[in-house]
Each structure stands twice: as C-alpha cells, then as structure tokens.
Design an enzyme around this catalytic site. Sequence first.
Site, PDB file in Angstrom:
ATOM      1  N   ARG A 251     -58.641  33.099 -79.013  1.00 52.32           N
ATOM      2  CA  ARG A 251     -59.212  31.874 -79.611  1.00 52.32           C
ATOM      3  C   ARG A 251     -58.320  31.315 -80.721  1.00 52.32           C
ATOM      4  O   ARG A 251     -58.210  30.103 -80.896  1.00 52.32           O
ATOM      5  CB  ARG A 251     -60.593  32.195 -80.219  1.00 52.32           C
ATOM      6  CG  ARG A 251     -61.659  32.536 -79.235  1.00 52.32           C
ATOM      7  CD  ARG A 251     -62.968  32.884 -79.958  1.00 52.32           C
ATOM      8  NE  ARG A 251     -63.376  31.835 -80.873  1.00 52.32           N
ATOM      9  CZ  ARG A 251     -63.980  30.706 -80.505  1.00 52.32           C
ATOM     10  NH1 ARG A 251     -64.267  30.494 -79.236  1.00 52.32           N
ATOM     11  NH2 ARG A 251     -64.315  29.800 -81.397  1.00 52.32           N
TER      12      ARG A 251
ATOM     13  N   LEU B  40     -53.324   6.688 -96.334  1.00 54.35           N
ATOM     14  CA  LEU B  40     -54.491   7.362 -95.764  1.00 54.35           C
ATOM     15  C   LEU B  40     -55.014   8.465 -96.692  1.00 54.35           C
ATOM     16  O   LEU B  40     -54.219   9.231 -97.253  1.00 54.35           O
ATOM     17  CB  LEU B  40     -54.076   8.010 -94.430  1.00 54.35           C
ATOM     18  CG  LEU B  40     -55.115   8.905 -93.760  1.00 54.35           C
ATOM     19  CD1 LEU B  40     -56.199   8.060 -93.092  1.00 54.35           C
ATOM     20  CD2 LEU B  40     -54.465   9.820 -92.723  1.00 54.35           C
TER      21      LEU B  40
ATOM     22  N   ASP C 262     -63.561  19.909 -82.098  1.00 54.35           N
ATOM     23  CA  ASP C 262     -64.206  20.973 -81.311  1.00 54.35           C
ATOM     24  C   ASP C 262     -63.427  21.278 -80.034  1.00 54.35           C
ATOM     25  O   ASP C 262     -62.711  20.427 -79.510  1.00 54.35           O
ATOM     26  CB  ASP C 262     -65.634  20.518 -80.972  1.00 54.35           C
ATOM     27  CG  ASP C 262     -66.509  21.668 -80.523  1.00 54.35           C
ATOM     28  OD1 ASP C 262     -66.127  22.833 -80.740  1.00 54.35           O
ATOM     29  OD2 ASP C 262     -67.565  21.397 -79.942  1.00 54.35           O
TER      30      ASP C 262
ATOM     31  N   HIS D 238     -56.867  27.416 -82.101  1.00 53.09           N
ATOM     32  CA  HIS D 238     -56.852  26.780 -83.429  1.00 53.09           C
ATOM     33  C   HIS D 238     -55.420  26.363 -83.794  1.00 53.09           C
ATOM     34  O   HIS D 238     -55.198  25.297 -84.362  1.00 53.09           O
ATOM     35  CB  HIS D 238     -57.414  27.731 -84.487  1.00 53.09           C
ATOM     36  CG  HIS D 238     -58.864  28.067 -84.256  1.00 53.09           C
ATOM     37  ND1 HIS D 238     -59.816  27.113 -83.992  1.00 53.09           N
ATOM     38  CD2 HIS D 238     -59.519  29.254 -84.235  1.00 53.09           C
ATOM     39  CE1 HIS D 238     -60.996  27.690 -83.832  1.00 53.09           C
ATOM     40  NE2 HIS D 238     -60.835  28.996 -83.968  1.00 53.09           N
TER      41      HIS D 238
HETATM   42  C1  FPP Z   1     -64.041  24.223 -83.527  1.00 52.38           C
HETATM   43  O1  FPP Z   1     -63.614  24.725 -82.269  1.00 52.38           O
HETATM   44  C2  FPP Z   1     -62.941  24.270 -84.484  1.00 52.38           C
HETATM   45  C3  FPP Z   1     -62.981  24.918 -85.675  1.00 52.38           C
HETATM   46  C4  FPP Z   1     -64.177  25.650 -86.134  1.00 52.38           C
HETATM   47  C5  FPP Z   1     -61.829  24.965 -86.584  1.00 52.38           C
HETATM   48  C6  FPP Z   1     -60.925  23.773 -86.611  1.00 52.38           C
HETATM   49  C7  FPP Z   1     -59.716  24.115 -87.373  1.00 52.38           C
HETATM   50  C8  FPP Z   1     -58.435  23.804 -87.043  1.00 52.38           C
HETATM   51  C9  FPP Z   1     -58.111  22.939 -85.904  1.00 52.38           C
HETATM   52  C10 FPP Z   1     -57.259  24.327 -87.795  1.00 52.38           C
HETATM   53  C11 FPP Z   1     -57.380  24.644 -89.254  1.00 52.38           C
HETATM   54  C12 FPP Z   1     -57.529  23.471 -90.134  1.00 52.38           C
HETATM   55  C13 FPP Z   1     -56.557  22.853 -90.845  1.00 52.38           C
HETATM   56  C14 FPP Z   1     -56.921  21.693 -91.680  1.00 52.38           C
HETATM   57  C15 FPP Z   1     -55.136  23.234 -90.817  1.00 52.38           C
HETATM   58  P1  FPP Z   1     -64.323  25.998 -81.665  1.00 52.38           P
HETATM   59  O2  FPP Z   1     -63.568  27.195 -82.078  1.00 52.38           O
HETATM   60  O3  FPP Z   1     -65.770  26.027 -82.050  1.00 52.38           O
HETATM   61  O4  FPP Z   1     -64.169  25.740 -80.122  1.00 52.38           O
HETATM   62  P2  FPP Z   1     -65.159  26.242 -78.967  1.00 52.38           P
HETATM   63  O5  FPP Z   1     -66.461  25.525 -79.176  1.00 52.38           O
HETATM   64  O6  FPP Z   1     -64.459  25.806 -77.715  1.00 52.38           O
HETATM   65  O7  FPP Z   1     -65.277  27.733 -79.083  1.00 52.38           O
END
Ligand code: FPP
Length: 254
Positions: free
Chosen positions: A46, A144, A33, A50
């Site tokens: 945003r 893993l 997160d 990611h």
């Molecule tokens: C939450 O942060 C994160 C996600 C919903 C996506 C996580 C995905 C990745 C890190 C990359 C893609 C995955 C792979 C396996 C390559 P948020 O966007 O909710 O953050 P915020 O709460 O600060 O808005």
Amino acid sequence: MFKFFKSTKKITDSDNDNIDMDKIPKHIAIIMDGNGRWARERNLPRTMGHRAGVETIRDIVKECNNLGVKYLTLYAFSTENWGRPSEEVSTLMKLLVEYLRNEFEELNSNNVVISSIGDISKLPQICRAELMTAYEKTKLNTGLILNLALNYGGRDEITTAFKKMYTDLKFSRLKEEDITEDTISSYLYTKGMPDPDIIIRPSGEQRISNFLLWQSAYSEFWISDIKWPDFKKEHLHKAILDFQKRDRRFGGVK
Ligand code: FPP
C-alpha cells in the site's frame, strides 16, 4: 445537498482549451483516495500507492498554480488515519517530510504558499519542523495557497471550535449575540479561506469522509473512478470544465 457527478466520459486534454479562464474555481479541495487499491492492483505494498500519489500531488499542484486557482486543499492525513498499520502511518509522515524537502525550491520559486489545516501538534517533530520552515519561508508568496489537511477531521475541527468559543464566551471575549455563521467560520482551521467551490474525490467512493464538513455546505462534488495515482491534469481540466457548467443556486432560484 451535494450534486454528485460521476465522470464516465473518456477524458482528453481538449477540455483544457474549453476552460473559461475567467471562471476558474477559487478553492479546489481534493480527497486523494485510491492509493491502496492502485497498489493492490499491481501487487505492490500500500505504501507504494502513497508514494505514487505524491507524484500526482506534484503535477496537480503545478497545474492549479498555472491555472490561477487560489486555494488547493489536499486531504493528506485524517484524524482517523492514525488507526492504520503503524508502518503505513510512518510512511505517510516520511512522505510528507520528503515532499516538503524535495519540492520546496520548486514550490517557492513558483510563488506557492504552504499552509495547513488540522491539529499538527500530534505529528512527529520532524514533520512539524519542516512545516514550520515551509510556512515561514513561503508566507509572503502570492501564488497558489497549498493547504495540506494533516491530522484533520471535520468533526474534530468543529469540536475544537466549540471549545474555543465556550472559553471566549466565559471570559466575555465573545457575546452570544455576536455568534453568526461568519463568527463560527472564524473559529475553524480554515479561518480567512473561502469555502471550497469544488470537492474532487477520485476512486469512486461517494462520501465526504469527515472532510470540510462546515465548509462544504454548497460545494460542488466531482467524483471519478480514477484512482489518485492515475489522476492527471486532464482529469483536473475535466473537473473544472464540468464545474463551470454547473448551475449554482446556493438554495435560491434564478
Ligand atoms: C487515501 O488512499 C490516501 C491517504 C490516506 C493518504 C494520502 C497521502 C498521500 C498521497 C501522500 C502524503 C501526503 C503528502 C502531502 C506528501 P487510501 O490509502 O485510503 O486508498 P484505498 O481506499 O484504495 O485503500
């Protein structure tokens, strides 16, 4: 009840030296997160958050493998994430494909098994194709198990399990007296995997967000204010070290 632990202490890598290698958690699960907030703090879109989050995935997967963790489950895309702006959803799908393509050789040569939980039938075809290739090519590896939670939701998983059990009961493949906790576990996406020993949630939120609802019954929780793109192996070491100091009683007494 989850045990919440908020990390405030400055984290140094001396924690690594203190980790008891005989008590490495078998299964670590992470709610990745804070990508959006990380980007906002830098006036970036945003999606850049990611992208930065993928760099963290690389480091943490490598470190879990080095430490001998057996399962690492990463919450990459939830059943609720479809509700995000379409540009963000398509970037996340693109990042998944890029990750699998760019990291495949390294993961495979380091003996990592790629697997997933969630309903991947709803993912774009290109994602499914990359995942299938990765599963197939890494299935005999012994290191893993990198378990990506994709279009995953704990309630959806339990609902799907109920439906399958109902069908099996109807066609006498399952008898009521055979329904135990183990039987229920075997109907979940995580069939055959141990429950997570520790669930790590960066970025300060203190909730489970529909992640591994059944499996987290006795998981230890480790929460830190650090946002996922800033999460380093030192934070992982600290989480493991704290985990090793927890008194896990599983509802019993010592
Ligand atoms: C939450 O942060 C994160 C996600 C919903 C996506 C996580 C995905 C990745 C890190 C990359 C893609 C995955 C792979 C396996 C390559 P948020 O966007 O909710 O953050 P915020 O709460 O600060 O808005």
